[in-house]
Design a protein around this motif. Sequence first.
Motif, PDB file in Angstrom:
ATOM      1  N   ALA A 243      -7.337  -2.892  15.267  1.00 57.26           N
ATOM      2  CA  ALA A 243      -8.173  -1.954  13.503  1.00 57.26           C
ATOM      3  C   ALA A 243      -7.310  -1.421  13.093  1.00 57.26           C
ATOM      4  CB  ALA A 243      -9.101  -1.767  13.437  1.00 57.26           C
ATOM      5  N   ALA A 244      -6.534  -0.346  13.167  1.00 54.80           N
ATOM      6  CA  ALA A 244      -4.919   0.270  12.951  1.00 54.80           C
ATOM      7  C   ALA A 244      -4.401  -0.419  11.983  1.00 54.80           C
ATOM      8  CB  ALA A 244      -4.993   1.567  14.296  1.00 54.80           C
ATOM      9  N   VAL A 245      -3.637  -1.180  13.121  1.00 59.85           N
ATOM     10  CA  VAL A 245      -2.760  -2.035  12.307  1.00 59.85           C
ATOM     11  C   VAL A 245      -2.742  -3.078  11.246  1.00 59.85           C
ATOM     12  CG1 VAL A 245      -1.122  -4.036  13.278  1.00 59.85           C
ATOM     13  CG2 VAL A 245      -1.730  -2.165  14.786  1.00 59.85           C
ATOM     14  N   ARG A 246      -4.352  -3.129  11.168  1.00 66.87           N
ATOM     15  CA  ARG A 246      -4.418  -4.006  10.423  1.00 66.87           C
ATOM     16  C   ARG A 246      -5.155  -2.988   8.658  1.00 66.87           C
ATOM     17  NH1 ARG A 246      -8.057  -6.898  13.427  1.00 66.87           N
ATOM     18  NH2 ARG A 246     -10.301  -5.437  12.504  1.00 66.87           N
ATOM     19  N   ASP A 247      -5.231  -2.007   9.169  1.00 69.91           N
ATOM     20  CA  ASP A 247      -5.343  -1.130   7.690  1.00 69.91           C
ATOM     21  C   ASP A 247      -3.682  -0.915   7.826  1.00 69.91           C
ATOM     22  OD1 ASP A 247      -6.812   1.044   6.893  1.00 69.91           O
ATOM     23  OD2 ASP A 247      -5.970   2.643   7.653  1.00 69.91           O
ATOM     24  N   LEU A 248      -2.876  -0.344   8.489  1.00 68.64           N
ATOM     25  CA  LEU A 248      -1.529  -0.469   7.797  1.00 68.64           C
ATOM     26  C   LEU A 248      -1.096  -1.359   7.197  1.00 68.64           C
ATOM     27  CD1 LEU A 248      -0.121   1.583  11.735  1.00 68.64           C
ATOM     28  CD2 LEU A 248      -0.481   2.758   9.935  1.00 68.64           C
ATOM     29  N   LEU A 249      -1.283  -2.678   7.720  1.00 64.77           N
ATOM     30  CA  LEU A 249      -0.701  -3.318   6.879  1.00 64.77           C
ATOM     31  C   LEU A 249      -1.380  -3.629   5.676  1.00 64.77           C
ATOM     32  CD1 LEU A 249      -0.771  -6.039   9.954  1.00 64.77           C
ATOM     33  CD2 LEU A 249       1.476  -5.426   8.415  1.00 64.77           C
ATOM     34  N   VAL A 250      -2.674  -3.317   5.200  1.00 59.26           N
ATOM     35  CA  VAL A 250      -3.615  -3.624   4.431  1.00 59.26           C
ATOM     36  C   VAL A 250      -3.325  -2.642   3.044  1.00 59.26           C
ATOM     37  CG1 VAL A 250      -6.212  -3.057   3.558  1.00 59.26           C
ATOM     38  CG2 VAL A 250      -5.032  -4.756   5.500  1.00 59.26           C
ATOM     39  N   ARG A 251      -2.538  -1.231   3.307  1.00 62.19           N
ATOM     40  CA  ARG A 251      -2.805  -0.409   3.515  1.00 62.19           C
ATOM     41  C   ARG A 251      -1.201  -0.529   2.356  1.00 62.19           C
ATOM     42  NH1 ARG A 251      -5.078   5.260   3.426  1.00 62.19           N
ATOM     43  NH2 ARG A 251      -7.492   4.213   5.107  1.00 62.19           N
ATOM     44  N   GLN A 252      -0.387  -1.132   2.736  1.00 62.78           N
ATOM     45  CA  GLN A 252       1.172  -1.154   2.108  1.00 62.78           C
ATOM     46  C   GLN A 252       1.213  -2.356   1.751  1.00 62.78           C
ATOM     47  OE1 GLN A 252       3.346   0.608   3.851  1.00 62.78           O
ATOM     48  NE2 GLN A 252       4.911  -0.048   2.436  1.00 62.78           N
ATOM     49  N   GLY A 253       0.169  -3.102   1.699  1.00 63.78           N
ATOM     50  CA  GLY A 253       0.502  -4.180   0.221  1.00 63.78           C
ATOM     51  C   GLY A 253      -0.016  -5.910   0.907  1.00 63.78           C
ATOM     52  N   PHE A 254       0.230  -5.403   1.622  1.00 62.83           N
ATOM     53  CA  PHE A 254      -0.012  -7.119   2.795  1.00 62.83           C
ATOM     54  C   PHE A 254      -1.449  -7.953   2.619  1.00 62.83           C
ATOM     55  CE2 PHE A 254       3.921  -5.282   5.149  1.00 62.83           C
ATOM     56  CZ  PHE A 254       4.279  -6.355   4.911  1.00 62.83           C
ATOM     57  N   HIS A 255      -1.074  -9.041   2.228  1.00 67.23           N
ATOM     58  CA  HIS A 255      -2.573 -10.057   2.005  1.00 67.23           C
ATOM     59  C   HIS A 255      -2.647 -10.730   3.633  1.00 67.23           C
ATOM     60  CE1 HIS A 255      -1.118  -9.929  -2.960  1.00 67.23           C
ATOM     61  NE2 HIS A 255      -1.931  -9.118  -1.774  1.00 67.23           N
ATOM     62  N   GLN A 256      -3.493 -11.868   2.965  1.00 65.80           N
ATOM     63  CA  GLN A 256      -4.214 -12.516   4.435  1.00 65.80           C
ATOM     64  C   GLN A 256      -4.284 -12.010   5.893  1.00 65.80           C
ATOM     65  OE1 GLN A 256      -3.886 -16.364   4.430  1.00 65.80           O
ATOM     66  NE2 GLN A 256      -2.531 -16.611   2.286  1.00 65.80           N
ATOM     67  N   VAL A 257      -4.191 -10.022   5.644  1.00 62.86           N
ATOM     68  CA  VAL A 257      -4.046  -9.574   7.144  1.00 62.86           C
ATOM     69  C   VAL A 257      -5.368 -10.027   7.973  1.00 62.86           C
ATOM     70  CG1 VAL A 257      -4.425  -7.433   7.916  1.00 62.86           C
ATOM     71  CG2 VAL A 257      -2.879  -7.817   5.881  1.00 62.86           C
ATOM     72  N   GLU A 258      -4.651 -10.564   9.712  1.00 59.82           N
ATOM     73  CA  GLU A 258      -5.828 -11.081  10.245  1.00 59.82           C
ATOM     74  C   GLU A 258      -5.128 -10.942  11.679  1.00 59.82           C
ATOM     75  OE1 GLU A 258      -6.150 -14.405  11.095  1.00 59.82           O
ATOM     76  OE2 GLU A 258      -4.671 -15.344   9.687  1.00 59.82           O
ATOM     77  N   SER A 259      -6.188 -10.500  12.640  1.00 59.95           N
ATOM     78  CA  SER A 259      -5.393 -10.604  14.271  1.00 59.95           C
ATOM     79  C   SER A 259      -6.326 -11.361  15.073  1.00 59.95           C
ATOM     80  CB  SER A 259      -6.283  -9.573  14.790  1.00 59.95           C
ATOM     81  OG  SER A 259      -5.896  -7.742  14.278  1.00 59.95           O
TER      82      SER A 259
END
Length: 276
Positions: A243-259
């Motif tokens: 959850a923390a890594v997805r949050d970092l990816l989204v905040r950085q501007g990445f799309h289609q974020v998933e685990s």
Amino acid sequence: MTIIASLLNAAQLPDSPTPRLDAELLLAAALGKPRSFLHTWPERVVASEAAERYAGYLQRRRAGEPVAYILGHQGFWSLDLEVAPHTLIPRPDTELLVETALALIPATPAQVLDLGTGTGAIALALACERPGWSVTGVDRVAAAVELAERNRSRLQLDNAHFAESHWFSALGEQRFNLIVSNPPYIAAKDPHLVKGDVRFEPSSALVAGCDGLDDIRQIIREAPQHLQPGSWLMLEHGFDQAAAVRDLLVRQGFHQVESRCDLGGHERISLGQWPC
Ligand SMILES: C[S@@+](CC[C@H](N)C(=O)[O-])C[C@H]1O[C@@H](n2cnc3c(N)ncnc32)[C@H](O)[C@@H]1O
């Protein structure tokens, strides 16, 4: 005179989670034979030099040293890799990263970066499966880069190459179609660091600050400068960090974020696409 079956049955490895397997791997190595030899010839007499070598290996294993460091090699994906104590022993869990990358990225020519390459495990597995990809592996530890290069050379994978770099520092303006990483992600005070095989692995390969996310934060922050539009960043992390890594990816501007989950149902890798 001692036979194979007696040596295996007498092995005392009370602290190992896999005592029989360890004993078999160590005896096979001491004999210079494949493990199947032990099952085919359990009554075979073991020469005294091989028995002494085996006793030495058992002693090291009883002291907690991982079997892979004693043998000096470890299987990963379809490859047999040299391993050494200046970097992590490749884990089967990391094959999820390789599988996901192969499924997601088309088999057309691509520039791929493996950050924190260690033995070169991920980079070499990708280079082996995709001869049309050019795979760069970097590590901050010079001895790890030399080890990865030895593995590359022995496996004759000319589409991989390795360089010393503190994450992206040596990569200039280079941009990639895929960046993968299994970075250090254990919190500095995690009690697992003082138990089992991991005690023998270097903290430079394992520990990433108070919450284990220091390196992941840096990689996510700096990756956009090295990704082509529409390309992917893929990270391995701890089972409780998704959850923390997805949050970092989204905040950085990445799309289609998933685990993605490992076979045990734990979210062990997260990925995101840099927008076009
Ligand atoms: C968890 S190990 C992974 C090794 C290998 N990729 C694997 O999956 O088996 C992390 C690796 O990152 C490297 N590393 C740690 N900090 C680094 C940094 N700042 N820049 C580059 N590599 C780093 C370590 O030396 C280590 O080889």
